[in-house]
Write an enzyme that holds these catalytic residues in place. Structure first.
Site, short mmCIF file in Angstrom:
data_model
loop_
_atom_site.label_atom_id
_atom_site.label_comp_id
_atom_site.label_asym_id
_atom_site.label_seq_id
_atom_site.Cartn_x
_atom_site.Cartn_y
_atom_site.Cartn_z
N LYS A 145 65.49 23.75 36.26
CA LYS A 145 65.27 24.98 37.61
C LYS A 145 65.93 25.68 36.97
O LYS A 145 67.76 26.27 37.25
CB LYS A 145 65.52 24.72 38.58
CG LYS A 145 65.40 25.31 39.97
CD LYS A 145 65.28 25.94 40.09
CE LYS A 145 66.99 26.71 40.51
NZ LYS A 145 67.18 28.71 40.45
N CYS A 161 80.96 34.06 32.29
CA CYS A 161 82.43 32.86 33.14
C CYS A 161 83.34 32.59 31.90
O CYS A 161 83.91 32.45 32.78
CB CYS A 161 80.90 31.42 33.02
SG CYS A 161 80.97 30.58 31.59
P1 NAD Z 1 74.56 31.42 41.49
O1 NAD Z 1 75.41 30.64 41.97
O2 NAD Z 1 73.86 32.54 42.41
O3 NAD Z 1 72.95 30.43 41.16
C1 NAD Z 1 72.97 29.97 39.55
C2 NAD Z 1 71.86 28.63 40.15
O4 NAD Z 1 71.56 28.09 41.62
C3 NAD Z 1 70.19 29.36 40.16
O5 NAD Z 1 69.30 28.29 39.83
C4 NAD Z 1 70.07 30.08 41.39
O6 NAD Z 1 68.88 29.79 41.69
C5 NAD Z 1 70.92 28.29 42.71
N1 NAD Z 1 71.43 28.81 43.54
C6 NAD Z 1 71.26 30.00 43.76
N2 NAD Z 1 71.88 30.19 45.47
C7 NAD Z 1 71.52 28.70 45.94
C8 NAD Z 1 71.76 28.32 47.51
N3 NAD Z 1 72.30 28.64 48.08
N4 NAD Z 1 71.65 26.94 47.40
C9 NAD Z 1 71.02 26.14 46.37
N5 NAD Z 1 70.69 26.77 44.36
C10 NAD Z 1 70.98 28.07 44.54
O7 NAD Z 1 74.81 32.21 40.04
P2 NAD Z 1 74.78 33.69 39.30
O8 NAD Z 1 74.85 34.57 40.12
O9 NAD Z 1 73.01 33.37 38.35
O10 NAD Z 1 75.39 33.33 37.91
C11 NAD Z 1 76.95 33.43 37.86
C12 NAD Z 1 77.98 32.63 38.24
O11 NAD Z 1 77.61 31.42 37.54
C13 NAD Z 1 79.23 33.04 38.06
O12 NAD Z 1 80.33 32.38 39.51
C14 NAD Z 1 79.78 32.45 36.89
O13 NAD Z 1 81.08 32.49 36.91
C15 NAD Z 1 78.96 31.50 36.69
N6 NAD Z 1 78.80 30.79 35.79
C16 NAD Z 1 79.95 29.88 35.41
C17 NAD Z 1 79.57 29.09 33.58
C18 NAD Z 1 81.00 28.13 34.06
O14 NAD Z 1 80.53 27.29 32.65
N7 NAD Z 1 81.61 27.58 34.46
C19 NAD Z 1 78.50 29.75 33.27
C20 NAD Z 1 78.35 30.24 33.52
C21 NAD Z 1 77.84 31.02 34.79
#
Ligand code: NAD
Length: 496
Positions: free
Chosen positions: A174, A282
């Site tokens: 997803k 990240c």
């Molecule tokens: P996000 O948390 O908004 O979304 C991630 C995933 O979760 C997406 O597929 C999205 O559709 C889903 N999602 C979003 N809101 C949701 C909800 N309310 N309920 C269920 N699913 C939901 O993150 P983003 O904006 O796509 O990515 C950026 C974030 O990811 C930053 O916080 C970054 O630090 C983090 N990140 C972390 C790592 C790591 O290795 N720790 C790596 C890459 C990105």
């Protein structure tokens, strides 16, 4: 007319039936380029049913057949990297060279997974008891799912899928609804590599699809990468439904610069690690902790470098930094600069005043000095091209600041003193540590993961921990009668 991006189920594109879609933009132009289907729970269930069927066969495929598919996929990914990089840049906005960097790291993960026959080897103890042998094997879980963020639309899915598939699972992805096309390219490429239909599926969607994944009884494990609040939710909901979950969250990565550091080296590192990919990594550096008299020299050196960064469309090879992912996110990042200034930080370079293309979701680079730990620019993950400098009198001040932070993904120290670096590596409570390396992403044969609010669950991603996550151990204790005592005619002379 905008194109339509649909699901990939059972080895074919499948138009969504939920009636819900989301817009996809080219962040460099600000124009909508596509709309993506958002799956309902029923559509997720279709993908899982197809994956479950495929998983039954795939786990029986020999290790050499699985390895053959992995090698073929690796070759296609390598040969067609330009095509994939353009897709990433068009929806994410990062510059093409950075998209290629992402693909290079993804390739490393696929190459690691090519070694799966070696990685899945168990142990064997002959004669644990008289006539008794004991041995261990690792078996796939069945259907596993990955929920991924927008910022690495090819690499993060492959952090998960390469090992999951190599280990004999079927993988349901997803991806982020903000840049969903890379996932479709991966699906088609897996098929070209000979992966049986149904072993890799893509369901696009938002919370509805995610909730359907977290509660589906036929999904054994969920890997997640994204922001901390969602990571916590995924972990709590998924485990409450009996699943294995690894959920990587957000970050606030600090880079410590000691007074003896090579300031030019540290400034170059800070600029590439804070502003590369517009700070949407990240492992981006978000806070530089300048110790003692390193502060003024570091701030001057970074400020001198920023005007040289060219901001524009990532597809232009002369661009150093592209736009942010959405208009809303750009505005949110800009609001942190305002908040920082209002709470007393010195705005050394102000990204809001930069000369950037008017269309698209651009913001210039920002450097804030004299940031303190109460300011929201310090406490919150900004995920944009904003670097905060916090001044500290001593190494211990810097260490205490980092160890008090809720996030603990990556960190780095810049120094010429091996003893100080070694002490930092020992003391710091963070999952990934760089010594004169600003973005210490582990190579594919180690595993990736932070501590504290940056990771929920106990397994880091990819590498050996990834193989562990996607398999479960079985130990066999076996007793065979000595042929000499057997009553069955074995067709050869008994020697004892
Ligand atoms: P996000 O948390 O908004 O979304 C991630 C995933 O979760 C997406 O597929 C999205 O559709 C889903 N999602 C979003 N809101 C949701 C909800 N309310 N309920 C269920 N699913 C939901 O993150 P983003 O904006 O796509 O990515 C950026 C974030 O990811 C930053 O916080 C970054 O630090 C983090 N990140 C972390 C790592 C790591 O290795 N720790 C790596 C890459 C990105």
């Amino acid at each position: 007319m905008v194109s339509r991006i649909s699901h990939w189920i059972g080895g074919a594109t499948l138009a969504g039936t939920s009636g819900r879609v989301a817009p996809v933009f080219n962040p460099a132009t600000g124009l909508q380029s596509a709309e993506v289907d958002l799956a309902s729970a029923a559509e997720v269930a279709d993908a899982v049913a197809s994956a479950k069927e495929a998983a039954r066969e795939w786990r029986s495929a020999s290790l050499s057949r699985r390895t053959g598919v992995l090698f073929a996929f690796r070759e296609l990914l390598h040969a067609n990297a330009d095509e994939l990089a353009k897709i990433i840049t068009a929806e994410h906005g990062k510059v093409l060279s950075d998209a290629h960097g992402e693909i290079a790291r993804a390739l490393e993960n696929v190459e690691y997974a090519c070694g799966v026959p070696e990685l899945m080897k168990g142990g064997y103890s002959e004669q644990a008891g008289t006539g008794v042998d004991v041995y261990s094997i690792r078996q796939p879980l069945g259907v596993v799912a990955g929920i991924t963020p927008f910022n690495f639309p090819a690499m993060v899915p492959l952090w998960m899928a390469a090992n999951a598939i190599a280990c004999g699972n079927a993988f349901v992805l997803k991806p982020s609804e903000k840049d969903p096309s890379a996932a479709m390219w991966l699906a088609q490429t897996w098929q070209r590599a000979g992966l049986p239909d149904g072993v890799f599926s893509v369901v696009h969607g938002d919370k509805e699809a995610v909730d359907a994944i977290l509660t589906h009884p036929d999904i054994a494990a969920v890997s997640f990468v994204g922001s901390t609040p969602i990571a916590r939710y995924i972990y709590e909901t998924g485990t409450a439904h009996g699943k294995r979950v690894q959920a990587l969250g957000g970050a606030k990565n600090h880079m410590v610069v000691l007074p003896d550091a090579d300031i030019d080296l540290a400034a170059d590192a800070a600029v590439s690690a804070a502003y590369g990919a517009a700070g949407e990594r990240c492992m981006s550096i978000s806070v530089a902790v300048a110790v003692g008299d390193a502060g003024d020299r570091l701030v001057d050196a970074i400020a001198a470098r920023l005007p040289k960064l060219r901001i524009g469309d990532g597809a232009d090879p002369d661009t150093d930094m592209g736009p942010l992912i959405t208009r809303e996110h750009r505005d949110r990042v800009a609001s942190y600069i305002t908040a920082g200034a209002e709470s007393g930080a010195t705005v050394v370079v102000d990204g809001r005043e930069a000369d950037v293309p008017a269309d698209g979701f651009f913001l210039g680079t920002t450097l804030l000095d004299h940031v303190t730990r109460e300011m929201t620019v310090y406490t919150d993950e900004i995920f944009g091209p904003v670097l905060s400098v916090v001044r500290g009198a001593t190494y211990d001040d810097a260490l205490e600041l980092i160890n008090s932070n809720q996030f603990a993904n990556g960190t780095a120290i810049f120094t010429r003193d091996g003893g100080a670096a070694r002490r930092f590596q020992f003391d710091v409570e963070v999952g990934m540590v760089g010594i004169n390396v600003p973005i210490p992403v582990p190579v594919a044969y180690y595993s990736f993961g932070g501590w504290k609010g940056s990771l929920f669950g106990d397994t880091h991603m990819y590498g050996p921990e990834g193989v562990n996550f996607y398999t479960r151990g079985k130990v066999v204790t076996s007793r065979w009668p000595d042929p000499a005592t057997s009553t069955v005619d074995l067709g050869f002379p008994r020697t004892r």
